[in-house]
Design a protein around this motif. Sequence first.
Motif, PDB file in Angstrom:
ATOM      1  N   ALA A 117      26.812  -8.560 -43.633  1.00 15.15           N
ATOM      2  CA  ALA A 117      28.235  -8.261 -43.763  1.00 15.15           C
ATOM      3  C   ALA A 117      29.009  -9.500 -44.190  1.00 15.15           C
ATOM      4  O   ALA A 117      29.917  -9.429 -45.027  1.00 15.15           O
ATOM      5  CB  ALA A 117      28.777  -7.718 -42.441  1.00 15.15           C
ATOM      6  N   ALA A 118      28.647 -10.641 -43.643  1.00 11.03           N
ATOM      7  CA  ALA A 118      29.342 -11.877 -43.986  1.00 11.03           C
ATOM      8  C   ALA A 118      29.076 -12.287 -45.430  1.00 11.03           C
ATOM      9  O   ALA A 118      29.920 -12.934 -46.057  1.00 11.03           O
ATOM     10  CB  ALA A 118      28.918 -12.990 -43.040  1.00 11.03           C
ATOM     11  N   ALA A 119      27.905 -11.913 -45.960  1.00 11.18           N
ATOM     12  CA  ALA A 119      27.522 -12.298 -47.317  1.00 11.18           C
ATOM     13  C   ALA A 119      27.733 -11.178 -48.331  1.00 11.18           C
ATOM     14  O   ALA A 119      27.180 -11.224 -49.419  1.00 11.18           O
ATOM     15  CB  ALA A 119      26.052 -12.737 -47.327  1.00 11.18           C
ATOM     16  N   ARG A 120      28.560 -10.186 -48.005  1.00 15.99           N
ATOM     17  CA  ARG A 120      28.649  -8.987 -48.838  1.00 15.99           C
ATOM     18  C   ARG A 120      29.342  -9.224 -50.168  1.00 15.99           C
ATOM     19  O   ARG A 120      29.232  -8.416 -51.086  1.00 15.99           O
ATOM     20  CB  ARG A 120      29.381  -7.868 -48.081  1.00 15.99           C
ATOM     21  CG  ARG A 120      30.833  -8.189 -47.763  1.00 15.99           C
ATOM     22  CD  ARG A 120      31.460  -7.108 -46.902  1.00 15.99           C
ATOM     23  NE  ARG A 120      32.851  -7.372 -46.577  1.00 15.99           N
ATOM     24  CZ  ARG A 120      33.265  -8.079 -45.541  1.00 15.99           C
ATOM     25  NH1 ARG A 120      32.368  -8.599 -44.715  1.00 15.99           N
ATOM     26  NH2 ARG A 120      34.551  -8.273 -45.312  1.00 15.99           N
ATOM     27  N   LEU A 136      34.110  -0.468 -42.996  1.00 15.30           N
ATOM     28  CA  LEU A 136      34.651  -0.584 -44.351  1.00 15.30           C
ATOM     29  C   LEU A 136      35.160  -1.999 -44.611  1.00 15.30           C
ATOM     30  O   LEU A 136      35.725  -2.644 -43.734  1.00 15.30           O
ATOM     31  CB  LEU A 136      35.829   0.385 -44.525  1.00 15.30           C
ATOM     32  CG  LEU A 136      35.600   1.844 -44.128  1.00 15.30           C
ATOM     33  CD1 LEU A 136      36.913   2.606 -44.197  1.00 15.30           C
ATOM     34  CD2 LEU A 136      34.547   2.491 -45.014  1.00 15.30           C
ATOM     35  N   SER A 137      34.985  -2.427 -45.853  1.00 11.52           N
ATOM     36  CA  SER A 137      35.585  -3.683 -46.286  1.00 11.52           C
ATOM     37  C   SER A 137      36.980  -3.419 -46.834  1.00 11.52           C
ATOM     38  O   SER A 137      37.465  -2.272 -46.851  1.00 11.52           O
ATOM     39  CB  SER A 137      34.708  -4.351 -47.343  1.00 11.52           C
ATOM     40  OG  SER A 137      34.717  -3.580 -48.537  1.00 11.52           O
ATOM     41  N   ASP A 138      37.619  -4.486 -47.289  1.00  9.73           N
ATOM     42  CA  ASP A 138      38.931  -4.352 -47.912  1.00  9.73           C
ATOM     43  C   ASP A 138      38.858  -3.400 -49.107  1.00  9.73           C
ATOM     44  O   ASP A 138      37.817  -3.232 -49.722  1.00  9.73           O
ATOM     45  CB  ASP A 138      39.443  -5.715 -48.370  1.00  9.73           C
ATOM     46  CG  ASP A 138      39.733  -6.630 -47.191  1.00  9.73           C
ATOM     47  OD1 ASP A 138      39.924  -6.104 -46.080  1.00  9.73           O
ATOM     48  OD2 ASP A 138      39.746  -7.857 -47.387  1.00  9.73           O
ATOM     49  N   ALA A 157      32.603  -2.410 -49.747  1.00 11.69           N
ATOM     50  CA  ALA A 157      31.333  -2.159 -49.062  1.00 11.69           C
ATOM     51  C   ALA A 157      31.525  -1.194 -47.907  1.00 11.69           C
ATOM     52  O   ALA A 157      32.562  -1.192 -47.244  1.00 11.69           O
ATOM     53  CB  ALA A 157      30.731  -3.471 -48.553  1.00 11.69           C
ATOM     54  N   VAL A 158      30.484  -0.392 -47.687  1.00 10.44           N
ATOM     55  CA  VAL A 158      30.406   0.517 -46.540  1.00 10.44           C
ATOM     56  C   VAL A 158      29.117   0.229 -45.791  1.00 10.44           C
ATOM     57  O   VAL A 158      28.036   0.246 -46.389  1.00 10.44           O
ATOM     58  CB  VAL A 158      30.430   1.993 -46.978  1.00 10.44           C
ATOM     59  CG1 VAL A 158      30.260   2.909 -45.759  1.00 10.44           C
ATOM     60  CG2 VAL A 158      31.694   2.332 -47.740  1.00 10.44           C
ATOM     61  N   PHE A 216      28.033  -6.145 -31.816  1.00  9.01           N
ATOM     62  CA  PHE A 216      28.747  -5.273 -32.755  1.00  9.01           C
ATOM     63  C   PHE A 216      30.089  -5.889 -33.137  1.00  9.01           C
ATOM     64  O   PHE A 216      30.491  -5.854 -34.310  1.00  9.01           O
ATOM     65  CB  PHE A 216      28.949  -3.894 -32.133  1.00  9.01           C
ATOM     66  CG  PHE A 216      29.716  -2.940 -33.014  1.00  9.01           C
ATOM     67  CD1 PHE A 216      29.142  -2.399 -34.148  1.00  9.01           C
ATOM     68  CD2 PHE A 216      31.028  -2.582 -32.708  1.00  9.01           C
ATOM     69  CE1 PHE A 216      29.849  -1.521 -34.974  1.00  9.01           C
ATOM     70  CE2 PHE A 216      31.743  -1.717 -33.509  1.00  9.01           C
ATOM     71  CZ  PHE A 216      31.143  -1.181 -34.644  1.00  9.01           C
ATOM     72  N   ARG A 217      30.776  -6.452 -32.181  1.00  8.09           N
ATOM     73  CA  ARG A 217      32.060  -7.078 -32.493  1.00  8.09           C
ATOM     74  C   ARG A 217      31.886  -8.252 -33.454  1.00  8.09           C
ATOM     75  O   ARG A 217      32.768  -8.541 -34.265  1.00  8.09           O
ATOM     76  CB  ARG A 217      32.770  -7.523 -31.208  1.00  8.09           C
ATOM     77  CG  ARG A 217      33.140  -6.362 -30.287  1.00  8.09           C
ATOM     78  CD  ARG A 217      34.111  -6.797 -29.195  1.00  8.09           C
ATOM     79  NE  ARG A 217      33.567  -7.828 -28.337  1.00  8.09           N
ATOM     80  CZ  ARG A 217      32.792  -7.603 -27.274  1.00  8.09           C
ATOM     81  NH1 ARG A 217      32.468  -6.357 -26.954  1.00  8.09           N
ATOM     82  NH2 ARG A 217      32.363  -8.600 -26.529  1.00  8.09           N
ATOM     83  N   ASP A 218      30.734  -8.930 -33.380  1.00  8.94           N
ATOM     84  CA  ASP A 218      30.459 -10.002 -34.337  1.00  8.94           C
ATOM     85  C   ASP A 218      30.431  -9.474 -35.770  1.00  8.94           C
ATOM     86  O   ASP A 218      30.832 -10.176 -36.704  1.00  8.94           O
ATOM     87  CB  ASP A 218      29.121 -10.672 -34.012  1.00  8.94           C
ATOM     88  CG  ASP A 218      29.202 -11.588 -32.795  1.00  8.94           C
ATOM     89  OD1 ASP A 218      30.325 -11.937 -32.377  1.00  8.94           O
ATOM     90  OD2 ASP A 218      28.127 -11.946 -32.262  1.00  8.94           O
ATOM     91  N   ILE A 219      29.943  -8.260 -35.952  1.00  8.69           N
ATOM     92  CA  ILE A 219      29.946  -7.661 -37.294  1.00  8.69           C
ATOM     93  C   ILE A 219      31.374  -7.371 -37.729  1.00  8.69           C
ATOM     94  O   ILE A 219      31.765  -7.643 -38.870  1.00  8.69           O
ATOM     95  CB  ILE A 219      29.084  -6.381 -37.301  1.00  8.69           C
ATOM     96  CG1 ILE A 219      27.626  -6.714 -36.948  1.00  8.69           C
ATOM     97  CG2 ILE A 219      29.153  -5.687 -38.662  1.00  8.69           C
ATOM     98  CD1 ILE A 219      26.749  -5.491 -36.783  1.00  8.69           C
ATOM     99  N   LEU A 220      32.174  -6.822 -36.831  1.00  7.99           N
ATOM    100  CA  LEU A 220      33.576  -6.560 -37.163  1.00  7.99           C
ATOM    101  C   LEU A 220      34.322  -7.855 -37.494  1.00  7.99           C
ATOM    102  O   LEU A 220      35.216  -7.864 -38.352  1.00  7.99           O
ATOM    103  CB  LEU A 220      34.268  -5.856 -35.997  1.00  7.99           C
ATOM    104  CG  LEU A 220      33.773  -4.452 -35.647  1.00  7.99           C
ATOM    105  CD1 LEU A 220      34.549  -3.915 -34.444  1.00  7.99           C
ATOM    106  CD2 LEU A 220      33.889  -3.502 -36.820  1.00  7.99           C
ATOM    107  N   ASP A 221      33.933  -8.935 -36.858  1.00  7.83           N
ATOM    108  CA  ASP A 221      34.627 -10.204 -37.078  1.00  7.83           C
ATOM    109  C   ASP A 221      34.361 -10.791 -38.457  1.00  7.83           C
ATOM    110  O   ASP A 221      35.003 -11.782 -38.840  1.00  7.83           O
ATOM    111  CB  ASP A 221      34.243 -11.217 -35.991  1.00  7.83           C
ATOM    112  CG  ASP A 221      34.847 -10.874 -34.639  1.00  7.83           C
ATOM    113  OD1 ASP A 221      35.791 -10.056 -34.605  1.00  7.83           O
ATOM    114  OD2 ASP A 221      34.362 -11.403 -33.618  1.00  7.83           O
ATOM    115  N   THR A 222      33.426 -10.214 -39.220  1.00  7.94           N
ATOM    116  CA  THR A 222      33.237 -10.650 -40.609  1.00  7.94           C
ATOM    117  C   THR A 222      34.311 -10.076 -41.526  1.00  7.94           C
ATOM    118  O   THR A 222      34.353 -10.412 -42.715  1.00  7.94           O
ATOM    119  CB  THR A 222      31.858 -10.230 -41.145  1.00  7.94           C
ATOM    120  OG1 THR A 222      31.793  -8.797 -41.261  1.00  7.94           O
ATOM    121  CG2 THR A 222      30.736 -10.714 -40.233  1.00  7.94           C
TER     122      THR A 222
END
Length: 309
Positions: free
Chosen positions: A217-220, A280-282, A225-226, A240-246
Amino acid sequence: MFAVVGALPLLLVSAVVGFRVVGADGVTPVPQFAAFLPWLLVPGGAGLLLMAAARSRAGLVWALVVLAATAWFVRPYQPAADPPSSPPRAEFRLLTANLKFGDATPALRAALRAYEPDIALVQECDTRCVAALRAPALRAAYPHRVIDSGDPAEGSAILSRYPLAAEPGVRGTLSMPAATARVAGERLRLQVVHPMPPTPGSMDAWRAELGYLRDAAAARGDAPAVFGGDFNASQDHEAFRDILDTGLRDSAMLLGRSRTPTWPASTTPLFGTQIDHVLLSDRLSPTAIDFPELAGTDHRAVLVDLQLR
């Protein structure tokens, strides 16, 4: 006597909340109980009543602090979103579903016909599932697909009405393929999510694979991206929150449905936890979300209407 009995549930809730305060998932059984954080208000309330019966001032303060902290963390990790002000470039529907060893394959076929998603992210797609996806009607409806077959739970699939190009997925015990779809001239990254569950014998794999997802996720990159599927984790897990924090955003949270349970399906919607997500990304915004029940699986599916800007 009342104070001793009341201390038992308070110790459990205190352990879960304590790890949440320090930003860690802890060791078994803390992550398993953390998945059901809102329901820990029940044993916490029982502890409060027992401390009141024991007339323990210290016990009452302990119970009130634990209940207040639990209630605080029950709040959504991400706030609901305001409606976008600009018109979308494209609108599409996405479905993610865990088929439980392929047993829900007939229900998936029915859901694809009933809900007509443009993209489907499928987990636990076994050989029966792969054979069903090769049927002429589904081939015509979803001519573009990436399928990693495997039994009983290793297989996954991406089905799309849009052109797809397979991409390197995220490594894991269970298949997590990725692809890039072409939507309204835009590249859209699709990532199936299915890390190992946090069972006592799989905790290291669970943490590691959620970490691989966080890294992906951080390197997307800049393309929309979905990340969708069975995360085997809720917003009450630090991994899981670490993923959201990306920078990814949870569709359910954005639409005010962050506590709608998806597992176990046999007790939803009255009881359960939300471990199936569409992140979802931006430039992607959800406009509607539903959690259909599929016969044969212990997960509810997630159906999201999305806009691309």
